[in-house]
Design an enzyme around this catalytic site. Structure first.
Site, PDB file in Angstrom:
ATOM      1  N   GLU A  28     115.216  43.838  72.009  1.00  0.00           N
ATOM      2  CA  GLU A  28     115.095  44.527  73.308  1.00  0.00           C
ATOM      3  C   GLU A  28     113.750  44.190  73.951  1.00  0.00           C
ATOM      4  O   GLU A  28     113.670  43.959  75.156  1.00  0.00           O
ATOM      5  CB  GLU A  28     115.247  46.042  73.151  1.00  0.00           C
ATOM      6  CG  GLU A  28     116.628  46.479  72.709  1.00  0.00           C
ATOM      7  CD  GLU A  28     117.751  45.942  73.587  1.00  0.00           C
ATOM      8  OE1 GLU A  28     117.609  45.914  74.820  1.00  0.00           O
ATOM      9  OE2 GLU A  28     118.787  45.541  73.019  1.00  0.00           O
ATOM     10  N   ASN A  35     118.831  53.732  79.280  1.00  0.00           N
ATOM     11  CA  ASN A  35     119.351  52.389  79.604  1.00  0.00           C
ATOM     12  C   ASN A  35     120.863  52.368  79.795  1.00  0.00           C
ATOM     13  O   ASN A  35     121.379  51.750  80.729  1.00  0.00           O
ATOM     14  CB  ASN A  35     118.943  51.403  78.511  1.00  0.00           C
ATOM     15  CG  ASN A  35     119.476  50.013  78.796  1.00  0.00           C
ATOM     16  OD1 ASN A  35     119.142  49.408  79.804  1.00  0.00           O
ATOM     17  ND2 ASN A  35     120.352  49.517  77.934  1.00  0.00           N
ATOM     18  N   TRP A  54     119.372  44.660  87.603  1.00  0.00           N
ATOM     19  CA  TRP A  54     120.304  44.933  88.713  1.00  0.00           C
ATOM     20  C   TRP A  54     121.227  43.735  88.931  1.00  0.00           C
ATOM     21  O   TRP A  54     122.423  43.890  89.134  1.00  0.00           O
ATOM     22  CB  TRP A  54     119.560  45.307  89.995  1.00  0.00           C
ATOM     23  CG  TRP A  54     119.291  46.793  90.029  1.00  0.00           C
ATOM     24  CD1 TRP A  54     118.166  47.430  89.608  1.00  0.00           C
ATOM     25  CD2 TRP A  54     120.204  47.825  90.443  1.00  0.00           C
ATOM     26  NE1 TRP A  54     118.322  48.792  89.742  1.00  0.00           N
ATOM     27  CE2 TRP A  54     119.552  49.059  90.264  1.00  0.00           C
ATOM     28  CE3 TRP A  54     121.497  47.825  90.963  1.00  0.00           C
ATOM     29  CZ2 TRP A  54     120.159  50.293  90.575  1.00  0.00           C
ATOM     30  CZ3 TRP A  54     122.102  49.045  91.277  1.00  0.00           C
ATOM     31  CH2 TRP A  54     121.436  50.247  91.086  1.00  0.00           C
ATOM     32  N   TRP A 106     129.895  43.475 101.010  1.00  0.00           N
ATOM     33  CA  TRP A 106     129.405  44.845 100.772  1.00  0.00           C
ATOM     34  C   TRP A 106     129.887  45.742 101.899  1.00  0.00           C
ATOM     35  O   TRP A 106     129.903  45.332 103.054  1.00  0.00           O
ATOM     36  CB  TRP A 106     127.870  44.867 100.734  1.00  0.00           C
ATOM     37  CG  TRP A 106     127.266  43.947  99.728  1.00  0.00           C
ATOM     38  CD1 TRP A 106     126.549  42.813  99.979  1.00  0.00           C
ATOM     39  CD2 TRP A 106     127.331  44.058  98.299  1.00  0.00           C
ATOM     40  NE1 TRP A 106     126.159  42.225  98.802  1.00  0.00           N
ATOM     41  CE2 TRP A 106     126.625  42.960  97.753  1.00  0.00           C
ATOM     42  CE3 TRP A 106     127.914  44.977  97.426  1.00  0.00           C
ATOM     43  CZ2 TRP A 106     126.487  42.758  96.386  1.00  0.00           C
ATOM     44  CZ3 TRP A 106     127.774  44.774  96.062  1.00  0.00           C
ATOM     45  CH2 TRP A 106     127.074  43.675  95.555  1.00  0.00           C
ATOM     46  N   TRP A 155     114.117  41.113  75.660  1.00  0.00           N
ATOM     47  CA  TRP A 155     114.816  41.150  76.962  1.00  0.00           C
ATOM     48  C   TRP A 155     113.800  41.272  78.094  1.00  0.00           C
ATOM     49  O   TRP A 155     113.965  40.716  79.177  1.00  0.00           O
ATOM     50  CB  TRP A 155     115.807  42.325  77.032  1.00  0.00           C
ATOM     51  CG  TRP A 155     117.197  41.931  76.630  1.00  0.00           C
ATOM     52  CD1 TRP A 155     117.792  42.181  75.428  1.00  0.00           C
ATOM     53  CD2 TRP A 155     118.178  41.217  77.421  1.00  0.00           C
ATOM     54  NE1 TRP A 155     119.068  41.661  75.428  1.00  0.00           N
ATOM     55  CE2 TRP A 155     119.333  41.068  76.628  1.00  0.00           C
ATOM     56  CE3 TRP A 155     118.181  40.688  78.719  1.00  0.00           C
ATOM     57  CZ2 TRP A 155     120.482  40.415  77.087  1.00  0.00           C
ATOM     58  CZ3 TRP A 155     119.324  40.040  79.175  1.00  0.00           C
ATOM     59  CH2 TRP A 155     120.454  39.909  78.362  1.00  0.00           C
ATOM     60  N   TRP A 158     123.465  45.597  95.611  1.00  0.00           N
ATOM     61  CA  TRP A 158     122.607  45.942  94.471  1.00  0.00           C
ATOM     62  C   TRP A 158     121.143  46.102  94.884  1.00  0.00           C
ATOM     63  O   TRP A 158     120.382  46.845  94.267  1.00  0.00           O
ATOM     64  CB  TRP A 158     122.740  44.909  93.347  1.00  0.00           C
ATOM     65  CG  TRP A 158     122.346  43.489  93.692  1.00  0.00           C
ATOM     66  CD1 TRP A 158     123.156  42.490  94.128  1.00  0.00           C
ATOM     67  CD2 TRP A 158     121.020  42.914  93.623  1.00  0.00           C
ATOM     68  NE1 TRP A 158     122.439  41.332  94.334  1.00  0.00           N
ATOM     69  CE2 TRP A 158     121.135  41.554  94.029  1.00  0.00           C
ATOM     70  CE3 TRP A 158     119.775  43.406  93.247  1.00  0.00           C
ATOM     71  CZ2 TRP A 158     120.039  40.690  94.084  1.00  0.00           C
ATOM     72  CZ3 TRP A 158     118.683  42.546  93.298  1.00  0.00           C
ATOM     73  CH2 TRP A 158     118.813  41.205  93.718  1.00  0.00           C
TER      74      TRP A 158
END
Ligand SMILES: Cc1cc2nc3c(=O)[nH]c(=O)nc-3n(C[C@H](O)[C@H](O)[C@H](O)COP(=O)(O)OP(=O)(O)OC[C@H]3O[C@@H](n4cnc5c(N)ncnc54)[C@H](O)[C@@H]3O)c2cc1C
Length: 491
Positions: A288, A354, A395, A319, A291, A372
């Site tokens: 993690e 998360n 995102w 959108w 990441w 987004w």
């Protein structure tokens, strides 16, 4: 002699060195501070509040609150080694020039940062100071490996996490953290400093920070205490509990990392040294942390990560969400309990688990069909851990437009996600208290509860709690239609 009358001496051994603090509000494992302290020169510790945008996106509201407290903590920690933290507001170029002119400083040191605007500004400042004969040195610390160092076999950058992780591990052990300097020589002249209170970083009228203040202890000491508690209490079971938002199963170190109150190397080694932790759990946690490194690797190689679709097929996405829908999402009034709990956790505490970040982001993008970037903006303003790389990369990951992203057509079902990851509804009950008396069976889908059950739990849909603003099945079909339309346009 007053400061401003001093002419700049050249190469004097006692010419001061400026330590320019930015996203590194710590003493430990701080290469720039250690180098300045070890030089024996008088040290000027400086923080510049840059609201001009030259250093990148200014902090959101929640991070302004954090910054106030983190600077207070840094100021007192620096006091412990004999230094005073100088606070200035403005364009860092002008502030540095002013301090150099007034003090005769001959060198400036800092720890590197990796947002695209910050990289450009730091390079410009470095070149301009060097041209004028000053020494400028930058240090690593915010990441375990420099984000441009890892390259694919063909010399490009990684767009998929698994090979990135293999390359990351292949790079060898992360840099070992340095101890904090025990002492430093303070600059003995007077330098004007702002009063932190005048920066108005704390919210007033209304003061919405109560829940945030009750949840966090900003500052280096708070970061290390949290790390210690996590290693002792939660790391051993991290792999199993990290996905359960109702349980304290993750480190919550993200805001401390965002402000550089602690380094990832420090976290990496503390976790590795924790007792009673199986290799698999440790690796999960280390992955993690990686990441975060992957997000920076992406940002450095694709600087428009926050504003442009990584996969430009998504430029044609139709959108269509409304401002009212966005507002309901902000406020945690969508009618889906797990989504609303997440959005309220965010608002109340400045942080969201998360798993729930993924659920709420997916809901905004796919159920409400809102771009987004609108969600990324809201997170930036409300998260205490708002991070230029992780926020944008995550995102885009949820949207399906990012590198190594979840495929767009995999649409989270907020009911099933709630039932799977918050089976007893502990998380929903905490943040959506108006549903707290519902039985487990209906906590993630109150609209299916019989009238009597709702009455007993004092829930009146459409009054005490909203009806779902979109029906899941219909929303899913609409999102898939839009995706197919986009693909049709791209073909
Ligand atoms: C839509 C969305 C937006 C996000 N925005 C941010 C953000 O602005 N800032 C931020 O730090 N994280 C962000 N994340 C990633 C992740 O949610 C948080 O890092 C994590 O929840 C922080 O909690 P923790 O410190 O307890 O994590 P832990 O589980 O204890 O993990 C330890 C550390 O590893 C890093 N990490 C863990 N998961 C991720 C991840 N998926 N991506 C990148 N780094 C990770 C973080 O630095 C974290 O502090 C976002 C995720 C999503 C889905």
């Amino acid at each position: 002699m007053p400061d401003q009358d001093r002419t700049r001496p050249t190469d004097l051994p006692d010419a001061p060195v400026i330590v320019w603090f930015r996203a590194d509000l710590r003493l430990r494992d701080n290469g720039a501070l250690s180098a300045a302290a070890a030089s024996g020169r008088p040290v000027i510790a400086l923080f510049v509040l840059d609201e001009t945008g030259a250093s990148g996106r200014p902090p959101g509201g929640a991070q302004r609150w954090w910054l106030h407290h983190s600077l207070t903590a840094l100021g007192s920690a620096l006091g412990g080694i004999g230094l005073t933290l100088i606070l200035r507001r403005g364009d860092p170029r002008a502030v540095l020039d002013d301090i150099i002119n007034r003090t005769g400083a001959q060198s400036v040191v800092w720890n590197r940062r990796y947002g695209p605007e910050a990289i450009a500004l730091d390079s410009e400042i470095k070149a301009s100071l060097a041209d004028r004969g000053l020494t400028v040195k930058s240090f690593a610390g915010a990441l375990m490996h420099e984000p441009t160092k890892l390259k694919t076999g063909s010399g490009g950058y990684y767009k998929v996490y698994s090979p990135f992780w293999r390359a990351f591990i292949g790079e060898g052990e992360p840099r070992r953290p340095d101890p904090a300097p025990g002492t430093a020589t303070a600059y003995d002249g007077t330098i004007e400093s702002d009063d932190l209170a005048d920066w108005d970083l704390l919210p007033t009228g209304p003061d919405w920070s109560g829940g945030i203040a009750a949840t966090w202890t900003p500052g280096e000491k708070g970061a290390h205490e949290r790390l210690k508690a996590f290693c002792a209490d939660a790391l051993a079971d991290y792999g199993r509990k990290r996905d359960l938002p109702g349980v304290d199963g993750t480190s919550r170190l993200s805001p401390h990392l965002a402000f550089g109150e602690i380094t990832p190397s420090d976290i990496w080694y503390a976790a590795a040294a924790a007792e009673g932790v199986a290799k698999k759990q440790l690796e999960k946690f280390h992955k993690e942390l990686a990441w975060r490194e992957f997000s920076y690797h992406l940002l450095v190689n694709f600087p428009d990560l926050r504003t442009a679709n990584f996969n430009d097929t998504f430029d044609a996405f139709p959108w269509e969400g409304s401002e009212d829908a966005l507002e309901a999402w902000h406020k945690g009034r969508t009618g889906y309990p797990i989504v609303d709990a997440g959005m309220r956790q965010l608002w109340q505490t400045g942080w969201m688990h998360n798993r729930v970040r993924m659920i709420t982001a997916s809901f905004l993008i796919k159920h409400l069909m809102i771009d987004w970037r609108r969600g990324e903006d809201w997170f930036w303003d409300t998260l205490v851990d708002g991070d230029p790389a992780s926020n944008a990369a995550s995102w885009q990951w949820v949207a399906g437009s990012g590198a190594d992203a979840a495929p767009y057509f995999r649409i989270f079902n907020p009911i099933l996600q709630g039932e799977k990851f918050d089976p007893d509804g502990a998380y929903v009950r905490r943040f959506v208290p108006e549903l707290s008396d519902l039985p487990d069976k209906y906590i993630h889908k109150p609209w299916e509860a019989p009238r009597k059950v709702l009455e007993k739990a004092k829930v009146s849909l459409g009054s005490t709690y909203p009806e779902p603003m979109v029906e899941h099945k219909r929303a899913r079909e609409r999102a898939l239609d839009a995706y197919n339309e986009m693909r049709g346009q791209a073909a």
